[in-house]
Scaffold this motif. Structure first.
Motif, PDB file in Angstrom:
ATOM      1  N   TYR A  23     -10.541 -13.909  -3.529  1.00 23.29           N
ATOM      2  CA  TYR A  23      -9.919 -12.478  -3.737  1.00 23.29           C
ATOM      3  C   TYR A  23      -9.545 -12.031  -5.072  1.00 23.29           C
ATOM      4  O   TYR A  23      -9.879 -11.120  -5.674  1.00 23.29           O
ATOM      5  CB  TYR A  23      -8.751 -12.417  -2.872  1.00 23.29           C
ATOM      6  CG  TYR A  23      -8.972 -12.200  -1.320  1.00 23.29           C
ATOM      7  CD1 TYR A  23     -10.281 -12.578  -0.705  1.00 23.29           C
ATOM      8  CD2 TYR A  23      -8.087 -11.757  -0.454  1.00 23.29           C
ATOM      9  CE1 TYR A  23     -10.424 -12.660   0.665  1.00 23.29           C
ATOM     10  CE2 TYR A  23      -8.510 -11.511   0.795  1.00 23.29           C
ATOM     11  CZ  TYR A  23      -9.719 -11.983   1.449  1.00 23.29           C
ATOM     12  OH  TYR A  23      -9.941 -11.738   2.768  1.00 23.29           O
ATOM     13  N   LEU A  70     -11.135  -8.637  -7.549  1.00 24.65           N
ATOM     14  CA  LEU A  70     -10.311  -7.878  -8.432  1.00 24.65           C
ATOM     15  C   LEU A  70     -10.699  -7.812  -9.790  1.00 24.65           C
ATOM     16  O   LEU A  70     -10.726  -6.754 -10.370  1.00 24.65           O
ATOM     17  CB  LEU A  70      -8.732  -8.097  -8.228  1.00 24.65           C
ATOM     18  CG  LEU A  70      -8.008  -7.973  -6.751  1.00 24.65           C
ATOM     19  CD1 LEU A  70      -6.452  -7.997  -6.964  1.00 24.65           C
ATOM     20  CD2 LEU A  70      -8.531  -6.672  -6.166  1.00 24.65           C
ATOM     21  N   HIS A 116      -6.205  -0.627  -6.756  1.00 24.61           N
ATOM     22  CA  HIS A 116      -5.629  -0.276  -5.310  1.00 24.61           C
ATOM     23  C   HIS A 116      -6.617  -0.373  -4.294  1.00 24.61           C
ATOM     24  O   HIS A 116      -6.284  -0.798  -3.039  1.00 24.61           O
ATOM     25  CB  HIS A 116      -4.748   0.934  -5.683  1.00 24.61           C
ATOM     26  CG  HIS A 116      -3.554   0.582  -6.188  1.00 24.61           C
ATOM     27  ND1 HIS A 116      -2.328   1.301  -6.019  1.00 24.61           N
ATOM     28  CD2 HIS A 116      -3.156  -0.165  -7.117  1.00 24.61           C
ATOM     29  CE1 HIS A 116      -1.367   0.885  -6.633  1.00 24.61           C
ATOM     30  NE2 HIS A 116      -1.955   0.008  -7.627  1.00 24.61           N
ATOM     31  N   MET A 139      -7.988  -3.523  -3.327  1.00 20.05           N
ATOM     32  CA  MET A 139      -7.114  -4.322  -2.440  1.00 20.05           C
ATOM     33  C   MET A 139      -7.082  -3.634  -0.940  1.00 20.05           C
ATOM     34  O   MET A 139      -6.855  -4.678   0.037  1.00 20.05           O
ATOM     35  CB  MET A 139      -5.708  -4.246  -3.025  1.00 20.05           C
ATOM     36  CG  MET A 139      -5.505  -5.056  -4.417  1.00 20.05           C
ATOM     37  SD  MET A 139      -3.962  -5.401  -4.868  1.00 20.05           S
ATOM     38  CE  MET A 139      -3.612  -3.999  -5.831  1.00 20.05           C
ATOM     39  N   LEU A 155     -10.023  -5.391   0.404  1.00 18.42           N
ATOM     40  CA  LEU A 155      -9.911  -6.818   0.881  1.00 18.42           C
ATOM     41  C   LEU A 155      -8.650  -7.283   2.097  1.00 18.42           C
ATOM     42  O   LEU A 155      -9.105  -7.990   2.815  1.00 18.42           O
ATOM     43  CB  LEU A 155      -9.081  -7.532  -0.215  1.00 18.42           C
ATOM     44  CG  LEU A 155     -10.053  -7.715  -1.452  1.00 18.42           C
ATOM     45  CD1 LEU A 155      -9.378  -8.559  -2.706  1.00 18.42           C
ATOM     46  CD2 LEU A 155     -11.249  -8.488  -1.311  1.00 18.42           C
ATOM     47  N   GLN A 156      -7.981  -6.058   2.325  1.00 19.55           N
ATOM     48  CA  GLN A 156      -6.879  -6.113   3.384  1.00 19.55           C
ATOM     49  C   GLN A 156      -7.640  -5.800   4.798  1.00 19.55           C
ATOM     50  O   GLN A 156      -7.253  -6.008   5.832  1.00 19.55           O
ATOM     51  CB  GLN A 156      -5.663  -5.273   3.112  1.00 19.55           C
ATOM     52  CG  GLN A 156      -4.660  -5.929   2.145  1.00 19.55           C
ATOM     53  CD  GLN A 156      -3.532  -4.941   1.729  1.00 19.55           C
ATOM     54  OE1 GLN A 156      -3.706  -3.797   1.770  1.00 19.55           O
ATOM     55  NE2 GLN A 156      -2.385  -5.633   1.688  1.00 19.55           N
ATOM     56  N   HIS A 201      -2.246 -10.734   1.878  1.00 17.98           N
ATOM     57  CA  HIS A 201      -2.341  -9.366   2.320  1.00 17.98           C
ATOM     58  C   HIS A 201      -0.904  -8.773   1.865  1.00 17.98           C
ATOM     59  O   HIS A 201      -0.927  -7.751   1.430  1.00 17.98           O
ATOM     60  CB  HIS A 201      -2.484  -9.148   3.631  1.00 17.98           C
ATOM     61  CG  HIS A 201      -3.851  -9.433   4.331  1.00 17.98           C
ATOM     62  ND1 HIS A 201      -4.459  -8.626   5.244  1.00 17.98           N
ATOM     63  CD2 HIS A 201      -4.865 -10.032   3.686  1.00 17.98           C
ATOM     64  CE1 HIS A 201      -5.746  -8.935   5.161  1.00 17.98           C
ATOM     65  NE2 HIS A 201      -6.135  -9.724   4.290  1.00 17.98           N
ATOM     66  N   ARG A 202       0.140  -9.754   1.980  1.00 19.36           N
ATOM     67  CA  ARG A 202       1.562  -9.000   1.390  1.00 19.36           C
ATOM     68  C   ARG A 202       1.627  -9.013   0.089  1.00 19.36           C
ATOM     69  O   ARG A 202       2.283  -8.166  -0.483  1.00 19.36           O
ATOM     70  CB  ARG A 202       2.603  -9.948   2.361  1.00 19.36           C
ATOM     71  CG  ARG A 202       2.728  -9.848   3.788  1.00 19.36           C
ATOM     72  CD  ARG A 202       4.005 -10.581   4.138  1.00 19.36           C
ATOM     73  NE  ARG A 202       5.118 -10.174   4.057  1.00 19.36           N
ATOM     74  CZ  ARG A 202       6.076 -11.105   4.376  1.00 19.36           C
ATOM     75  NH1 ARG A 202       6.037 -12.126   4.956  1.00 19.36           N
ATOM     76  NH2 ARG A 202       7.284 -10.745   3.620  1.00 19.36           N
ATOM     77  N   MET A 236      -0.794  -8.289  -1.947  1.00 24.42           N
ATOM     78  CA  MET A 236      -1.520  -6.952  -2.166  1.00 24.42           C
ATOM     79  C   MET A 236      -0.692  -5.717  -1.931  1.00 24.42           C
ATOM     80  O   MET A 236      -0.745  -4.743  -2.662  1.00 24.42           O
ATOM     81  CB  MET A 236      -2.876  -6.947  -1.682  1.00 24.42           C
ATOM     82  CG  MET A 236      -3.700  -7.925  -2.223  1.00 24.42           C
ATOM     83  SD  MET A 236      -5.614  -7.961  -1.530  1.00 24.42           S
ATOM     84  CE  MET A 236      -5.590  -8.779  -0.132  1.00 24.42           C
ATOM     85  N   ASP A 237       0.003  -5.552  -0.856  1.00 30.62           N
ATOM     86  CA  ASP A 237       1.181  -4.764  -0.685  1.00 30.62           C
ATOM     87  C   ASP A 237       2.013  -4.702  -1.698  1.00 30.62           C
ATOM     88  O   ASP A 237       2.274  -3.285  -2.283  1.00 30.62           O
ATOM     89  CB  ASP A 237       1.989  -4.955   0.763  1.00 30.62           C
ATOM     90  CG  ASP A 237       1.057  -4.826   1.690  1.00 30.62           C
ATOM     91  OD1 ASP A 237       0.218  -4.240   1.927  1.00 30.62           O
ATOM     92  OD2 ASP A 237       1.507  -5.437   2.960  1.00 30.62           O
ATOM     93  N   LEU A 261       1.610  -5.401  -5.055  1.00 33.57           N
ATOM     94  CA  LEU A 261       0.925  -4.869  -6.005  1.00 33.57           C
ATOM     95  C   LEU A 261       0.724  -3.428  -5.772  1.00 33.57           C
ATOM     96  O   LEU A 261       0.829  -2.808  -7.018  1.00 33.57           O
ATOM     97  CB  LEU A 261      -0.196  -5.708  -6.330  1.00 33.57           C
ATOM     98  CG  LEU A 261      -0.256  -7.197  -6.748  1.00 33.57           C
ATOM     99  CD1 LEU A 261      -1.695  -7.908  -6.861  1.00 33.57           C
ATOM    100  CD2 LEU A 261       0.425  -7.624  -8.028  1.00 33.57           C
TER     101      LEU A 261
END
Lengths: 288, 288
Positions: free
Chosen positions: A8, A12, A34, A37, A40-41, B34-35, B37-38, B40
C-alpha cells in the motif's frame, strides 16, 4: 501470491511519482493521493498486488489525463540501456559461459523499475548494477535446468517486464538463438514495456514481438488475449522477467523460468531469499 | 516547514509496522491501514508532518488499544545502546576533540528511529553506524559555533528524540559538563523517548529530566506545557535532536542547535543536504 499490505505505501509513492513526472502541481498531487487511497480502501481482500497496481495506474492515467505517464521515463531508460549495449556485448563475447552471462545481464536489466524505489537513471549507476550482477552468486540457480530445457526447444515464449530492461532481454534472446516470441503489455502501465518500447529497444529484429492484450501488470492469464493463453500453454519454454510476472504466475500449472532481482521485502520473503538476490527459478517443474 | 506528500506512504508503513509489533492479525492490520488513510484524507492542507504523525500514532494507539505500542521496541533500543556504552566511552576518552566526538556520537544515535525505514536492531549494525559517524565529514558543521556558545552558558535545554538515542545523548551531556534540562515527550508517540525511557537510559543521573507535556512529535511549542515554553525562551543554548525537532523548530525565532542525521529525502531536501548527511546546524543565529 496473496496480497501484502506492505504494498500500500508503495502504491501511494508510485502515484505521487507519476504525478510529478507529468508536471502535476501540489494540489493535483494531493488530489491524486486522496483518490489512490479511495482505490486502496475499495480493493477486494483477495486482490493480488499486480491487480491493485493495475487499478492504481489506471487511476493515475485517468486523473492526469495522460495515456502513458511513464513514456518519457521509459524512453530515457531505453536510451540509457542502448548506450550500455556495446559494453555488454564485449562482456558477453569474453564470457566462458555465454548462457549464464546473458542470463545475468538479463537479470541486471531488471533493476530498471519504477515500481520499487530507487531506479538507476544514470549510466554509471546502471553499469555498477550490471557489474555486481555479473559477480554475485545466484540465490536460486536453475541455470542448469534452463540449459537442459533449451536443448531441443523449438520456441521460447519470453514475457517482458520493463522498458529499458528490454535491451538486456535482447542480448539473452540473441544468445539463446532459438525462435522467440517476446510478449509486452497491451497498454501502458507503470514503466512496463509496450510494443513501442520494444521497438525502440530493437526487439523486433531478434524476436516476434506481440502484446498480451492487457495493461494488467505481470501476466494475468485471465486478462490476457486468448492467443497469448494458447502460446503460453504450447511454448517449449516460458521465460518470465521480473517481480510482477512472478507474482501473477508463481502458482500456475506449467513450468516457468523466472528471472528476476528480488527488489523488495514482499517478493523476497515470498521467494524465500534476501532482498537484492538474483534469482533463476525454474518453478512448477514437477507439476507437468 | 511545509507538508510533504512524500510522508504519506511513510505514515502508512509506520501504522502497519506498529500493528505488527503488537501482534495484530491481517484483518486488524488492514482495518488500521484503512483508518490511517481516512486520517490522511482528512488532514488540513497546512498540517506539518509531525502534526500528521501525531494523528496517525494517536489512531494507532486507539485502534490497537495499547497505550505505548513501541514500548518493547524502545526498551530493546535502550538496552542495545547501553551495551555499546563502554565502547563509546573508550572512543570518547581517546578523542583529540572530545566535544566534536560526543556530538558525532549523539548524531550517530539518531539512526535509532522507527519513523524512516531501516532502524538498526542489532549491535553490529548499530556499531557500524557509530563508526561511520565518527569519520564522515559533516554536511553542515556548526561545531565551532556550538563550542563558542557553550562558553559561559549556565544551562542547556536539550530536546530529546528517540528511546535508545537517549544513551548517546547522555554521553554528550556528560561531556558538556554544564547543568542540563533534558526534555522528553509527555506521552508515548512512535518511538520517541518518554520519562520512563529516559530513566532506563540513565539520563536522570546526568540531567534534570522533564517532559514537555505533550505527545506531539518534535517540539510543537504551542502544544507544549507553559513551563517548557518558558525554559525554551530562557535557556542559554537549546540543543534539539532529530528530524521531528527540526521540522517543528526550524522556523522558530531563537537560535537552536540542531543535531541530526538526514534520514529521508523530505528532510534532506529541506535542509539542502544529501540523504545520510550528518548535520550540526546552529540555525536562527542571526535572528536574536
Amino acid at each position: 501470491m496473496r496480497v501484502f499490505l506492505d504494498c500500500y505505501p508503495c502504491f501511494l509513492r508510485q502515484a505521487l511519482e507519476a504525478a510529478r513526472m507529468n508536471g502535476a502541481g501540489e494540489a493535483q498531487q494531493r488530489e491524486l493521493l486522496h483518490r489512490a487511497m479511495d482505490v486502496l480502501q475499495d480493493v477486494p481482500a483477495g486482490a493480488t498486488p499486480p491487480e491493485i497496481a493495475h487499478r492504481i495506474h489506471r487511476l493515475v492515467k485517468e486523473a492526469l489525463g495522460v495515456a502513458d505517464p511513464y513514456l518519457q521515463a521509459k524512453r530515457s531508460s531505453t536510451r540509457l540501456a542502448l548506450r550500455l549495449l556495446p559494453r555488454m556485448r564485449q562482456v558477453l563475447a569474453g564470457a566462458p559461459d555465454r548462457l549464464e552471462c546473458a542470463v545475468r545481464l538479463a537479470i541486471a536489466g531488471n533493476i530498471i523499475d519504477f515500481g520499487p524505489a530507487g531506479t538507476p537513471v544514470d549510466e554509471d549507476r546502471l553499469w555498477s548494477t550490471v557489474e555486481r550482477a555479473l559477480e554475485q552468486p545466484f540465490a536460486i540457480d536453475d541455470v542448469p535446468v534452463l540449459r537442459g530445457k533449451l536443448r531441443g526447444a523449438n520456441r521460447v515464449l519470453y514475457l517482458a517486464d520493463n522498458a529499458g530492461e528490454t535491451v538486456f532481454d535482447r542480448l539473452l534472446i540473441e544468445t539463446l538463438a532459438i525462435p522467440t516470441t517476446y510478449v509486452v503489455k497491451g497498454g501502458p502501465t507503470l514503466n512496463d514495456a509496450t510494443l513501442l518500447d520494444a521497438q525502440e529497444a530493437g526487439l523486433h529484429g531478434v524476436a516476434d514481438v506481440i502484446d498480451n492484450g492487457t495493461d494488467v501488470p505481470g501476466t494475468s492469464l485471465s486478462a490476457c488475449a486468448p492467443r497469448l493463453r494458447g502460446d503460453f500453454a504450447r511454448a517449449d519454454i516460458v521465460i518470465a522477467k521480473g517481480q510482477a510476472n512472478y507474482e501473477t504466475l508463481s502458482d500456475c500449472l506449467r513450468p516457468v523460468c523466472f528471472l528476476l532481482k528480488a527488489k523488495c521485502e514482499v517478493i523476497a520473503r515470498d521467494i524465500g531469499v534476501p532482498v537484492g538476490s538474483l534469482v533463476v527459478d525454474f518453478a512448477g517443474l514437477t507439476q507437468v
